[in-house]
Design a protein around this motif. Sequence first.
Motif, PDB file in Angstrom:
ATOM      1  N   THR A  12       0.834  -1.200   0.000  1.00  0.00           N
ATOM      2  CA  THR A  12       0.000   0.000   0.000  1.00  0.00           C
ATOM      3  C   THR A  12       0.865   1.245   0.000  1.00  0.00           C
ATOM      4  O   THR A  12       0.586   2.209  -0.713  1.00  0.00           O
ATOM      5  CB  THR A  12      -0.939  -0.009   1.215  1.00  0.00           C
ATOM      6  N   PHE A  13       1.919   1.234   0.783  1.00  0.00           N
ATOM      7  CA  PHE A  13       2.830   2.375   0.858  1.00  0.00           C
ATOM      8  C   PHE A  13       3.429   2.685  -0.507  1.00  0.00           C
ATOM      9  O   PHE A  13       3.393   3.831  -0.965  1.00  0.00           O
ATOM     10  CB  PHE A  13       3.948   2.056   1.864  1.00  0.00           C
ATOM     11  N   ALA A  14       3.940   1.683  -1.191  1.00  0.00           N
ATOM     12  CA  ALA A  14       4.566   1.883  -2.495  1.00  0.00           C
ATOM     13  C   ALA A  14       3.547   2.319  -3.542  1.00  0.00           C
ATOM     14  O   ALA A  14       3.840   3.200  -4.369  1.00  0.00           O
ATOM     15  CB  ALA A  14       5.260   0.598  -2.939  1.00  0.00           C
ATOM     16  N   GLU A  15       2.376   1.751  -3.525  1.00  0.00           N
ATOM     17  CA  GLU A  15       1.357   2.103  -4.502  1.00  0.00           C
ATOM     18  C   GLU A  15       0.835   3.522  -4.298  1.00  0.00           C
ATOM     19  O   GLU A  15       0.551   4.231  -5.266  1.00  0.00           O
ATOM     20  CB  GLU A  15       0.205   1.101  -4.467  1.00  0.00           C
ATOM     21  N   ASN A  16       0.710   3.957  -3.048  1.00  0.00           N
ATOM     22  CA  ASN A  16       0.295   5.334  -2.784  1.00  0.00           C
ATOM     23  C   ASN A  16       1.316   6.322  -3.341  1.00  0.00           C
ATOM     24  O   ASN A  16       0.953   7.302  -3.980  1.00  0.00           O
ATOM     25  CB  ASN A  16       0.108   5.571  -1.298  1.00  0.00           C
ATOM     26  N   TRP A  17       2.601   6.072  -3.091  1.00  0.00           N
ATOM     27  CA  TRP A  17       3.636   6.969  -3.600  1.00  0.00           C
ATOM     28  C   TRP A  17       3.730   6.909  -5.115  1.00  0.00           C
ATOM     29  O   TRP A  17       3.958   7.927  -5.770  1.00  0.00           O
ATOM     30  CB  TRP A  17       4.984   6.675  -2.954  1.00  0.00           C
ATOM     31  N   ASN A  18       3.544   5.741  -5.688  1.00  0.00           N
ATOM     32  CA  ASN A  18       3.558   5.615  -7.144  1.00  0.00           C
ATOM     33  C   ASN A  18       2.436   6.451  -7.759  1.00  0.00           C
ATOM     34  O   ASN A  18       2.648   7.173  -8.742  1.00  0.00           O
ATOM     35  CB  ASN A  18       3.417   4.146  -7.536  1.00  0.00           C
ATOM     36  N   GLY A  19       1.263   6.389  -7.203  1.00  0.00           N
ATOM     37  CA  GLY A  19       0.136   7.171  -7.700  1.00  0.00           C
ATOM     38  C   GLY A  19       0.356   8.662  -7.539  1.00  0.00           C
ATOM     39  O   GLY A  19       0.062   9.449  -8.437  1.00  0.00           O
ATOM     40  N   ARG A  20       0.889   9.071  -6.401  1.00  0.00           N
ATOM     41  CA  ARG A  20       1.144  10.493  -6.165  1.00  0.00           C
ATOM     42  C   ARG A  20       2.177  11.041  -7.137  1.00  0.00           C
ATOM     43  O   ARG A  20       2.006  12.139  -7.686  1.00  0.00           O
ATOM     44  CB  ARG A  20       1.630  10.702  -4.730  1.00  0.00           C
ATOM     45  N   LEU A  21       3.241  10.301  -7.354  1.00  0.00           N
ATOM     46  CA  LEU A  21       4.285  10.753  -8.268  1.00  0.00           C
ATOM     47  C   LEU A  21       3.800  10.748  -9.713  1.00  0.00           C
ATOM     48  O   LEU A  21       4.170  11.624 -10.498  1.00  0.00           O
ATOM     49  CB  LEU A  21       5.539   9.897  -8.107  1.00  0.00           C
ATOM     50  N   ALA A  22       2.948   9.794 -10.060  1.00  0.00           N
ATOM     51  CA  ALA A  22       2.377   9.766 -11.407  1.00  0.00           C
ATOM     52  C   ALA A  22       1.481  10.984 -11.629  1.00  0.00           C
ATOM     53  O   ALA A  22       1.535  11.608 -12.699  1.00  0.00           O
ATOM     54  CB  ALA A  22       1.593   8.479 -11.625  1.00  0.00           C
ATOM     55  N   MET A  23       0.677  11.340 -10.640  1.00  0.00           N
ATOM     56  CA  MET A  23      -0.175  12.525 -10.768  1.00  0.00           C
ATOM     57  C   MET A  23       0.662  13.791 -10.870  1.00  0.00           C
ATOM     58  O   MET A  23       0.349  14.690 -11.667  1.00  0.00           O
ATOM     59  CB  MET A  23      -1.129  12.622  -9.576  1.00  0.00           C
ATOM     60  N   LEU A  24       1.732  13.864 -10.100  1.00  0.00           N
ATOM     61  CA  LEU A  24       2.617  15.018 -10.165  1.00  0.00           C
ATOM     62  C   LEU A  24       3.270  15.129 -11.533  1.00  0.00           C
ATOM     63  O   LEU A  24       3.328  16.218 -12.113  1.00  0.00           O
ATOM     64  CB  LEU A  24       3.690  14.912  -9.075  1.00  0.00           C
ATOM     65  N   GLY A  25       3.735  14.024 -12.080  1.00  0.00           N
ATOM     66  CA  GLY A  25       4.335  14.021 -13.406  1.00  0.00           C
ATOM     67  C   GLY A  25       3.346  14.428 -14.481  1.00  0.00           C
ATOM     68  O   GLY A  25       3.691  15.159 -15.415  1.00  0.00           O
ATOM     69  N   PHE A  26       2.117  13.981 -14.363  1.00  0.00           N
ATOM     70  CA  PHE A  26       1.085  14.344 -15.329  1.00  0.00           C
ATOM     71  C   PHE A  26       0.812  15.842 -15.298  1.00  0.00           C
ATOM     72  O   PHE A  26       0.729  16.497 -16.337  1.00  0.00           O
ATOM     73  CB  PHE A  26      -0.199  13.557 -15.044  1.00  0.00           C
ATOM     74  N   VAL A  27       0.682  16.409 -14.113  1.00  0.00           N
ATOM     75  CA  VAL A  27       0.416  17.840 -13.971  1.00  0.00           C
ATOM     76  C   VAL A  27       1.598  18.652 -14.503  1.00  0.00           C
ATOM     77  O   VAL A  27       1.406  19.657 -15.191  1.00  0.00           O
ATOM     78  CB  VAL A  27       0.101  18.194 -12.500  1.00  0.00           C
ATOM     79  N   ILE A  28       2.819  18.225 -14.223  1.00  0.00           N
ATOM     80  CA  ILE A  28       3.997  18.923 -14.735  1.00  0.00           C
ATOM     81  C   ILE A  28       4.038  18.849 -16.253  1.00  0.00           C
ATOM     82  O   ILE A  28       4.368  19.831 -16.927  1.00  0.00           O
ATOM     83  CB  ILE A  28       5.283  18.363 -14.103  1.00  0.00           C
ATOM     84  N   GLY A  29       3.690  17.705 -16.817  1.00  0.00           N
ATOM     85  CA  GLY A  29       3.657  17.562 -18.270  1.00  0.00           C
ATOM     86  C   GLY A  29       2.635  18.474 -18.913  1.00  0.00           C
ATOM     87  O   GLY A  29       2.915  19.123 -19.923  1.00  0.00           O
TER      88      GLY A  29
END
Length: 47
Positions: A12-29
């Motif tokens: 759960t810990f890894a998946e939460n961070w993966n999702g957060r970083l993916a959302m951040l990358g999408f917004v930056i893109g």
Amino acid sequence: MDNQETKFGFTTFAENWNGRLAMLGFVIGIATEYLTGQGILSQLGLM
């Protein structure tokens, strides 16, 4: 943050961070495309 024995793999810990970083990358893109007026492929010189 929960105290788990492992921080790697499909936890759960890894998946939460993966999702957060993916959302951040999408917004930056999206912001980069908006500010430059070019898509990511154009910026990389692929189009």
